[in-house]
Design a protein around this motif. Structure first.
Motif, PDB file in Angstrom:
ATOM      1  N   ALA A 136      -3.106 -39.526  43.631  1.00 15.48           N
ATOM      2  CA  ALA A 136      -2.960 -39.078  44.639  1.00 15.48           C
ATOM      3  C   ALA A 136      -0.555 -39.638  44.342  1.00 15.48           C
ATOM      4  CB  ALA A 136      -2.065 -40.902  45.404  1.00 15.48           C
ATOM      5  N   GLN A 137      -0.309 -39.707  42.570  1.00 11.01           N
ATOM      6  CA  GLN A 137       0.887 -40.084  42.170  1.00 11.01           C
ATOM      7  C   GLN A 137       1.675 -39.360  41.643  1.00 11.01           C
ATOM      8  OE1 GLN A 137       1.598 -43.366  43.424  1.00 11.01           O
ATOM      9  NE2 GLN A 137       2.699 -44.230  41.803  1.00 11.01           N
ATOM     10  N   ALA A 138       0.130 -38.359  40.730  1.00 10.64           N
ATOM     11  CA  ALA A 138       0.682 -37.034  40.610  1.00 10.64           C
ATOM     12  C   ALA A 138       0.801 -36.036  41.696  1.00 10.64           C
ATOM     13  CB  ALA A 138      -0.412 -36.795  39.616  1.00 10.64           C
ATOM     14  N   ALA A 139       0.150 -35.937  42.672  1.00  5.11           N
ATOM     15  CA  ALA A 139       0.616 -35.461  43.601  1.00  5.11           C
ATOM     16  C   ALA A 139       2.081 -35.702  44.341  1.00  5.11           C
ATOM     17  CB  ALA A 139      -0.147 -35.452  44.862  1.00  5.11           C
ATOM     18  N   GLN A 140       2.570 -37.470  44.374  1.00  4.72           N
ATOM     19  CA  GLN A 140       4.229 -37.100  44.707  1.00  4.72           C
ATOM     20  C   GLN A 140       4.783 -37.476  43.587  1.00  4.72           C
ATOM     21  OE1 GLN A 140       4.318 -38.238  47.651  1.00  4.72           O
ATOM     22  NE2 GLN A 140       3.004 -39.188  48.391  1.00  4.72           N
ATOM     23  N   ALA A 141       4.606 -37.431  42.376  1.00  2.00           N
ATOM     24  CA  ALA A 141       5.232 -37.178  40.996  1.00  2.00           C
ATOM     25  C   ALA A 141       5.083 -35.383  41.192  1.00  2.00           C
ATOM     26  CB  ALA A 141       5.077 -36.967  39.955  1.00  2.00           C
ATOM     27  N   ALA A 142       4.724 -34.681  42.055  1.00  2.00           N
ATOM     28  CA  ALA A 142       4.437 -33.158  42.008  1.00  2.00           C
ATOM     29  C   ALA A 142       6.092 -32.096  42.693  1.00  2.00           C
ATOM     30  CB  ALA A 142       3.470 -31.818  42.256  1.00  2.00           C
ATOM     31  N   LEU A 143       5.985 -32.645  43.906  1.00  2.00           N
ATOM     32  CA  LEU A 143       7.002 -33.318  45.151  1.00  2.00           C
ATOM     33  C   LEU A 143       8.372 -33.436  44.475  1.00  2.00           C
ATOM     34  CD1 LEU A 143       4.633 -34.552  47.811  1.00  2.00           C
ATOM     35  CD2 LEU A 143       5.317 -32.095  48.301  1.00  2.00           C
ATOM     36  N   ALA A 144       8.182 -34.479  43.647  1.00  3.05           N
ATOM     37  CA  ALA A 144       9.633 -35.241  42.773  1.00  3.05           C
ATOM     38  C   ALA A 144       9.856 -33.771  42.256  1.00  3.05           C
ATOM     39  CB  ALA A 144       9.883 -35.985  42.957  1.00  3.05           C
ATOM     40  N   SER A 145       9.614 -32.923  41.710  1.00  2.44           N
ATOM     41  CA  SER A 145       9.044 -31.730  40.485  1.00  2.44           C
ATOM     42  C   SER A 145      10.114 -30.881  41.607  1.00  2.44           C
ATOM     43  CB  SER A 145       8.225 -31.876  39.535  1.00  2.44           C
ATOM     44  OG  SER A 145       8.500 -30.941  39.103  1.00  2.44           O
ATOM     45  N   VAL A 146       9.536 -31.063  42.936  1.00  2.00           N
ATOM     46  CA  VAL A 146       9.822 -29.323  43.626  1.00  2.00           C
ATOM     47  C   VAL A 146      10.829 -29.771  44.184  1.00  2.00           C
ATOM     48  CG1 VAL A 146       9.487 -28.300  45.034  1.00  2.00           C
ATOM     49  CG2 VAL A 146       7.587 -28.625  43.826  1.00  2.00           C
ATOM     50  N   TRP A 147      11.587 -30.966  44.671  1.00  7.32           N
ATOM     51  CA  TRP A 147      12.391 -31.407  44.759  1.00  7.32           C
ATOM     52  C   TRP A 147      13.333 -31.820  44.033  1.00  7.32           C
ATOM     53  CZ3 TRP A 147      16.002 -35.246  43.536  1.00  7.32           C
ATOM     54  CH2 TRP A 147      16.722 -35.331  43.972  1.00  7.32           C
ATOM     55  N   LEU A 148      13.795 -32.104  42.523  1.00  9.65           N
ATOM     56  CA  LEU A 148      14.505 -32.013  41.977  1.00  9.65           C
ATOM     57  C   LEU A 148      15.055 -31.005  41.289  1.00  9.65           C
ATOM     58  CD1 LEU A 148      16.004 -33.069  39.464  1.00  9.65           C
ATOM     59  CD2 LEU A 148      14.377 -33.240  37.801  1.00  9.65           C
ATOM     60  N   ARG A 149      13.935 -29.583  40.801  1.00  9.47           N
ATOM     61  CA  ARG A 149      14.315 -28.024  40.587  1.00  9.47           C
ATOM     62  C   ARG A 149      14.868 -27.625  41.756  1.00  9.47           C
ATOM     63  NH1 ARG A 149       9.131 -26.150  38.557  1.00  9.47           N
ATOM     64  NH2 ARG A 149       7.516 -27.923  40.689  1.00  9.47           N
ATOM     65  N   ARG A 150      14.744 -27.769  42.784  1.00  8.91           N
ATOM     66  CA  ARG A 150      15.204 -27.347  44.099  1.00  8.91           C
ATOM     67  C   ARG A 150      16.482 -27.461  44.311  1.00  8.91           C
ATOM     68  NH1 ARG A 150      11.436 -27.984  48.993  1.00  8.91           N
ATOM     69  NH2 ARG A 150      10.686 -26.608  48.170  1.00  8.91           N
ATOM     70  N   GLN A 151      17.342 -29.421  43.850  1.00 10.07           N
ATOM     71  CA  GLN A 151      18.534 -29.677  44.248  1.00 10.07           C
ATOM     72  C   GLN A 151      19.013 -28.558  42.881  1.00 10.07           C
ATOM     73  OE1 GLN A 151      19.661 -30.890  46.763  1.00 10.07           O
ATOM     74  NE2 GLN A 151      17.318 -31.169  47.545  1.00 10.07           N
TER      75      GLN A 151
END
Length: 272
Positions: A136-151
């Motif tokens: 679950a933590q890895a999945a949330q980290a993946a979402l944070a990565s997408v958010w960062l690269r998108r921004q």
């Protein structure tokens, strides 16, 4: 090996902590220049401060996101009223994170709410300690990565090019990361860079607010204090690992610089 399968083969998981939890031994753990083995995504939600990343110093305020890749020299000085969350991401997670640091100043309310929601969800997951938490933590980290690269992609391109002085300071800081245990002096690094020591010192002060001596000293002091906080590791071991000629000189050096890096380091190899 699949992404999920790899989770079961690794020990260190992604985690979300407060800035105070990121420096449990004291503010010096963040305010002294150092590098970390994990990637860091820092989200400041209150207050102001200053960050120095690879020798480039700038102000930080509310709704600023900082991405610091693993092995990057940085320091974060946050004010008394400052608060933020930090996402520690192990390097083994295949998230496509940027290879360079980024400082984002976000004005979009939706973008602010998105990263806050991701990090708070990680904190809730950690507090429950349920089965499959690492996944679950890895999945949330993946979402944070997408958010960062998108921004990063949505940010307007900077018109200003990096100066030669900034490039020199960054190069010096990268050499400090790999060579601070060797007993080298700033002058040795200046020779490697092919520039006079006086010039390196000047550009470091201009860009980082610290001399070249102070940058190197901060990294050595941070490592020394971290080493001495570990059970079973004494001054003699720390001195040897950091390139000091004697334990006595190491202890004098640390006593002199332990509270900061206001003076220049003497030649460690000589022990005088």
């Amino acid at each position: 090996m699949s992404f999920i399968r790899s989770l079961t083969d690794q020990r260190a998981a992604a985690r979300c902590v407060t800035l105070s939890q990121l420096a449990p031994q004291g503010a010096w753990q963040l305010s002294l220049l150092h590098d970390r083995p994990q990637h860091l995504l820092i989200w400041t939600t209150r207050g102001q401060g200053r960050v120095t990343i690879e020798g480039l110093r700038r102000g930080v305020s509310v709704h600023n996101a900082l991405f610091v890749p693993a092995g990057t020299l940085f320091a974060y000085e946050i004010g008394a009223q400052g608060f933020g969350l930090a996402l520690e991401i192990p390097t083994w997670l295949p998230l496509g994170l940027p290879g360079s640091p980024h400082h984002l100043r976000l004005r979009d309310n939706r973008a602010q709410a998105e990263i806050t929601g991701i990090l708070e969800a990680m904190q809730r997951e950690q507090s429950r300690a349920q089965p499959l938490m690492a996944e679950a933590q890895a999945a949330q980290a993946a979402l944070a990565s997408v958010w960062l690269r998108r921004q990063i992609q949505l940010q307007p391109a900077e018109a200003r090019r990096q100066t030669a002085a900034e490039t020199m300071v960054q190069d010096f800081c990268r050499r400090v990361v790999t060579g601070f245990r060797s007993g080298q002096l700033p002058g040795d690094f200046a020779d490697e860079l092919g520039v006079p020591m006086r010039e390196l010192d000047r550009v470091c002060r201009d860009c980082a607010g610290r001399s070249a001596d102070e940058i190197l000293t901060e990294r050595v002091v941070h490592e020394a204090r971290m080493m001495l906080a570990r059970p079973g590791l004494g001054p003699a071991d720390a001195a040897e690992r950091l390139g000091f000629a004697s334990t006595d000189y190491f202890e004098r050096y640390l006593a002199h610089h332990g509270g900061g890096a206001s003076a220049a380091p003497r030649r460690r190899a000589a022990g005088a």
